[in-house]
Every structure is written in C-alpha cells, then in structure tokens.
Design an enzyme around this catalytic site. Sequence first.
Site, PDB file in Angstrom:
ATOM      1  CB  THR A   1      -0.961   0.018   1.203  1.00  0.00           C
ATOM      2  OG1 THR A   1      -1.810  -1.133   1.134  1.00  0.00           O
ATOM      3  CG2 THR A   1      -1.821   1.273   1.181  1.00  0.00           C
ATOM      4  CG  ASP A   2       2.440   2.870   3.536  1.00  0.00           C
ATOM      5  OD1 ASP A   2       2.101   4.009   3.849  1.00  0.00           O
ATOM      6  OD2 ASP A   2       2.096   1.846   4.150  1.00  0.00           O
ATOM      7  CG  LEU A   3       6.909   0.356  -0.524  1.00  0.00           C
ATOM      8  CD1 LEU A   3       7.675  -0.954  -0.668  1.00  0.00           C
ATOM      9  CD2 LEU A   3       7.881   1.527  -0.465  1.00  0.00           C
TER      10      LEU A   3
END
Length: 208
Positions: free
Chosen positions: A133-135
């Site tokens: 998600t963050d990447l």
Amino acid sequence: MLATLARVAALRRTHLLFGPGGGRGLWTGRPQSDTDNMKPLEGVKILDLTRVLAGPFATMNLGDLGAEVIKVERPGAGDDTRTWGPPFVGTESTYFLSVNRNKKSIAVNIKDPRGVKIIKEDGDPVRPGVAMTDLATGLYAYGAIMAGLIQRYKTGKGLFIDCNLLSSQVACLSQVAANYLIAQKEAERWGTAHGSIVPYQVRIIHTT
C-alpha cells in the site's frame, strides 16, 4: 524545408508553437485540439514478458497512460491467470482481466531459438517491482509526476495529481475487486489458501 520553416514561423505568430519555458510544451506537429487528447506515453511500445500479477499490473498501468503494450504468452496455455477461477467471463478469469486491460497479446515459444530471436528484437528484459500500500502509493505518485512532465512537454499543459493510500490500496485489490464488480462475488478470508487456485494452501503433515 522552406515550407516547413514558413509553417513554424506562422505558428509562432499565432502562439501555437511554444518553447520549453514558462510552462509551455514542445510542438508535436499536431493541431492543439489533438494534443489535448494525447496520453503521456502515447507512442511508447512495451514488450510485456511478465505473468501472473506484479508485472502485468505494472504494464497495465503503463497501458492506461497510453503506451502500446504487447503481452507475450506461452503458446497454448497463455498466462497462468487465464485459468484462475471461478469466476469467469466467457473463457477468461476475472483475475486475468483485472490486470491485463489495454494490451495486445501474442504467443511466442521462448524455448525455441526462433522465439528467442523474436523477443530480443524490442531489447533486453527488465525486472518488475513489487507493490504494497505505502510503496504502491509512492510508485503511483512517481509515475503520475513523470507522466505530468511528459504531458506538459507534449501539450504545454500540466496535470492535477491526487495520490492517496486508500485509492492505491483499492487499485491493488486486483482480481478481488474484479470478482465483486463483475461477478458480485464478495471477498472472503482464505488464510493461506486461495479463492481461485487449488491447491494453494499450506498443509501440515504429521508423522509418527
């Protein structure tokens, strides 16, 4: 040559030809109304040798930005995910459809020297990345910024970019979202198993 120079001079006088400064883009030879509809990666050709999820997801996004993506699959069987169902739409699994839009497809036997020769004509392969998600949000933002720069270069107009964790996570739902949107099949908890592929789960064998 003289006719071309005369046309360039005329376009400069009418402000249809801009230089790279001041947020202006490069003249592409198209009327301005056409460049308004251009996608950032239009004219870029990508040979997609990936399969299953990570690579096809990356090349699908490049296709969404206008690139011509040519997907290379195994003769006969094709990408593994074509059979990863249910659910299916006709003969195609929703898993496959969820990460392979905007692509052309060819079958090449890369175990045959003639097939290898065909593949090596568009250049050497590159490795795909992975997505969390963050990447994934960072990668989406990075790609959007690069696309925006190309868009400005081609058309003289920039883009408004909105990247957030929720949208990125929803986009990464892949076949889970496609199962619901196409077949109204809600996601379930599978542990180490898989809703479409069998066998897939961890098995513990007790011995005495």
